[in-house]
Design a protein around this motif. Sequence first.
Motif, PDB file in Angstrom:
ATOM      1  N   THR A  10     -15.092 -14.970  46.004  1.00 35.82           N
ATOM      2  CA  THR A  10     -15.543 -15.985  46.955  1.00 35.82           C
ATOM      3  C   THR A  10     -16.172 -15.379  48.208  1.00 35.82           C
ATOM      4  O   THR A  10     -17.045 -15.996  48.816  1.00 35.82           O
ATOM      5  N   VAL A  20     -14.814 -21.648  38.931  1.00 38.94           N
ATOM      6  CA  VAL A  20     -13.879 -22.384  39.779  1.00 38.94           C
ATOM      7  C   VAL A  20     -12.532 -22.659  39.102  1.00 38.94           C
ATOM      8  O   VAL A  20     -11.482 -22.501  39.739  1.00 38.94           O
ATOM      9  N   LEU A  25     -17.448 -23.087  44.446  1.00 34.48           N
ATOM     10  CA  LEU A  25     -18.535 -23.990  44.039  1.00 34.48           C
ATOM     11  C   LEU A  25     -19.886 -23.464  44.495  1.00 34.48           C
ATOM     12  O   LEU A  25     -20.899 -23.620  43.819  1.00 34.48           O
ATOM     13  N   ARG A  26     -19.897 -22.828  45.665  1.00 31.54           N
ATOM     14  CA  ARG A  26     -21.148 -22.354  46.236  1.00 31.54           C
ATOM     15  C   ARG A  26     -21.707 -21.145  45.502  1.00 31.54           C
ATOM     16  O   ARG A  26     -22.917 -21.037  45.278  1.00 31.54           O
ATOM     17  N   ASP A  34     -19.771 -35.981  49.586  1.00 31.62           N
ATOM     18  CA  ASP A  34     -20.005 -35.848  48.142  1.00 31.62           C
ATOM     19  C   ASP A  34     -19.282 -36.904  47.321  1.00 31.62           C
ATOM     20  O   ASP A  34     -19.476 -36.981  46.096  1.00 31.62           O
ATOM     21  N   GLU A  69     -20.095 -19.442  42.502  1.00 36.30           N
ATOM     22  CA  GLU A  69     -19.737 -19.101  41.115  1.00 36.30           C
ATOM     23  C   GLU A  69     -19.111 -20.331  40.460  1.00 36.30           C
ATOM     24  O   GLU A  69     -17.962 -20.319  40.045  1.00 36.30           O
ATOM     25  N   ARG A  70     -19.904 -21.380  40.352  1.00 29.68           N
ATOM     26  CA  ARG A  70     -19.405 -22.693  39.928  1.00 29.68           C
ATOM     27  C   ARG A  70     -18.608 -22.617  38.633  1.00 29.68           C
ATOM     28  O   ARG A  70     -17.560 -23.251  38.506  1.00 29.68           O
ATOM     29  N   LYS A  71     -19.082 -21.849  37.682  1.00 26.48           N
ATOM     30  CA  LYS A  71     -18.401 -21.746  36.390  1.00 26.48           C
ATOM     31  C   LYS A  71     -17.002 -21.148  36.506  1.00 26.48           C
ATOM     32  O   LYS A  71     -16.156 -21.341  35.632  1.00 26.48           O
TER      33      LYS A  71
END
Lengths: 229, 229, 229, 229
Positions: free
Chosen positions: C57, B150, B143-144, B79, B146-148
């Motif tokens: 998570t 983090v 990130l996978r 990435d 619940e991106r908001k």
Amino acid sequence: MSPLPQRIAAETLGTALLVATVAGSGIMAESLTHDAALALLGNTLATGAMLVVLITTLGPISGAHFNPAVSLMFALKGDLGRRDTGLYMFAQFVGGIAGTVAAHAMFALPLLQASLKARTGGAQWLSEGVATFGLAATILAGLRFERKAVPWLVGLYICAAYWFTASTSFANPAVAVARSLTDTFSGIRSVDLPGFILAELAGMLCGLALMSWLLAPADKTLAEAEGQP
Amino acid sequence: MSPLPQRIAAETLGTALLVATVAGSGIMAESLTHDAALALLGNTLATGAMLVVLITTLGPISGAHFNPAVSLMFALKGDLGRRDTGLYMFAQFVGGIAGTVAAHAMFALPLLQASLKARTGGAQWLSEGVATFGLAATILAGLRFERKAVPWLVGLYICAAYWFTASTSFANPAVAVARSLTDTFSGIRSVDLPGFILAELAGMLCGLALMSWLLAPADKTLAEAEGQP
Amino acid sequence: MSPLPQRIAAETLGTALLVATVAGSGIMAESLTHDAALALLGNTLATGAMLVVLITTLGPISGAHFNPAVSLMFALKGDLGRRDTGLYMFAQFVGGIAGTVAAHAMFALPLLQASLKARTGGAQWLSEGVATFGLAATILAGLRFERKAVPWLVGLYICAAYWFTASTSFANPAVAVARSLTDTFSGIRSVDLPGFILAELAGMLCGLALMSWLLAPADKTLAEAEGQP
Amino acid sequence: MSPLPQRIAAETLGTALLVATVAGSGIMAESLTHDAALALLGNTLATGAMLVVLITTLGPISGAHFNPAVSLMFALKGDLGRRDTGLYMFAQFVGGIAGTVAAHAMFALPLLQASLKARTGGAQWLSEGVATFGLAATILAGLRFERKAVPWLVGLYICAAYWFTASTSFANPAVAVARSLTDTFSGIRSVDLPGFILAELAGMLCGLALMSWLLAPADKTLAEAEGQP
């Protein structure tokens, strides 16, 4: 945004409750413990929690500045007119002093005192500059990327800044003036106010300048996405 | 993501403010109390709060790594390109040292010091490994799913890790180097750095490996839902 | 939900990290202070923060029970099959013990100990019953009304329950067994386990029964809104 | 909203758990430390956390008032009928007393006690007035602008108010009555109840009046946006 009378009332009320929390929780903490770290912890949690509440509930009315440095920053950005900026600042200074009076009244102290706590010198001024720089950056980037989260970001930032700056992060000229009128945990000598306020304004200007550059590409992307030239 | 200059600036600024918070709140805490648990508590709350703020506000610009182990993890995942990874790491080490200098300046201490605090041995290295393993897992799963969230997940994770690991969870090679330059609460002897950094990288690799397997079915489901083969 | 191997791994890992946090932060706290309230505060914050992280998570993978009483509750509701319930519980007990071992290893203690801390009697059992009743109610109502908030609700609930129950709220048979293997702040004598575990199961059943009635009208409204008979 | 039996049960259960948390965490804190600030800190965190949990999970059932002053405020606004207001208040007083009994039972104390802690005088009454004023304002503006955030706003507000008011912010007649029945950290002499309750009602009325004016333009804007005259 609401009409002007409501906006001015919200700035007055919000700054008053903010200062009442800062000063009041300091008085409470000092009355309960001899450990200064524990006193600062109580002061920190109360202030941070109240900031989240006040900015969430009054933000839709007035923008929830509660801080002349913040109002000046929005004025410099062109987001707040000259008349409104003056009125906001006046409301913030008046509200701040009212907050000190309210805290003293709740704790049965003389309504106004002259603080004897010295807070001066280069390290303190640098601390205030860094603190207000960070506050400005937090607000500007927060509004840009995560508007709904701004109350939390400001509350959390101030919690951190109470501990990582040597001045415990006033970062607010109206709050500084109001704190010069209490001779308790959160006080500051009135003779030390000019240094603090100048440092706060300098920090705000640095934050505004840096974030203008740092956020410029993101602003451009947003404008393009919205079809604006 | 923003253009490269802004991204590098954001990594430098963010790591500097993070280290200034870690070191500065440690200095503040030690100056206020003799109770080491209370000092760690102030250190914990300031660090956790600042992480939420920095990752929320700078994440949209640079990804908000502030940590060479995290940048390396994203490079291994494909990435982050090789050049950017190098620049990110450089910015993080420079920013971290600037953060130590800023904290010392705010508290009127010599700008750089050599820490005398020993942090070595198998238990400490295991602690750093576990701490960085958990940080990597938190970031990848966050990130996978619940991106908001983090910024909050990382801030809360580090709050917990300050207390449940014997090393108080550095979990960050750039922060570790920066902390070797302060002889205060948060310091570490420079001679102890290699052990910490190797343990952190090992922990990161374990986290990356485990989460690659653990998240694989969810990734596959997501890809199918989006009509990708 | 992920395939079974990932789900079992997530339950094992999550329970291990949860117990490592509970036990590890207790060891850290006791090593830093003689004030038991301050030790409990560090223990509380670390545990609450870690619960938010772990449930956010790992929840999308396994449901993030980490607790045999919770898995049993979902089995009784018909949401978890008999085989899976058994496997979940096995993973939770194994993970919990692994967590104790990990905490001891990080703090350079013998990997397993027999706790000598007595926790028994009617008041303690009532406390565990109330604690687990509240946990069950929080989970069931949270899932019903605000699914995204469940990690926060559980973390906050346990923070409160550490303080308002006399037992500091184990509320988890797997965690209780794991804590019987550490003779530190968070320990419990193995002879006291049956009383705790029975009280926890009784509390869970009360919570399930009450919430089934309390939530029934809301469930019916939801079903009608979705056009189900 | 749910049918009346569920609503009344939710108000009873919620007020009971709230009081059990306030009283129980006070008992726990006093048993662990001699530092009154630390005791208040544990009391604060437990109460704030529990408020977030209870309002989130029971709010969709009953509105989660748990407070006769709040139910009266909604009655004055025309949002709660006369019969329901009476039933809500009755449930809150009964639930509150049940919460004191539960806390005492969990800590192996006599189930009901008469508190000897004096809390009286103008400064205390002003504190209760300010505290309840702020609570009413927080609820009304929160419901208006950020309905989903109300549980957090109330929890955070009470955390702050525990510290910035001299009375530690009861702000709730049912909780005040329940606290007169415990002779522990959170108690209040029954003879001091009338002053507290009158001050709370006065503060609530001030908050309702001010917010009616402050929020009126925003309400009008909303109504117009929805096409209502």
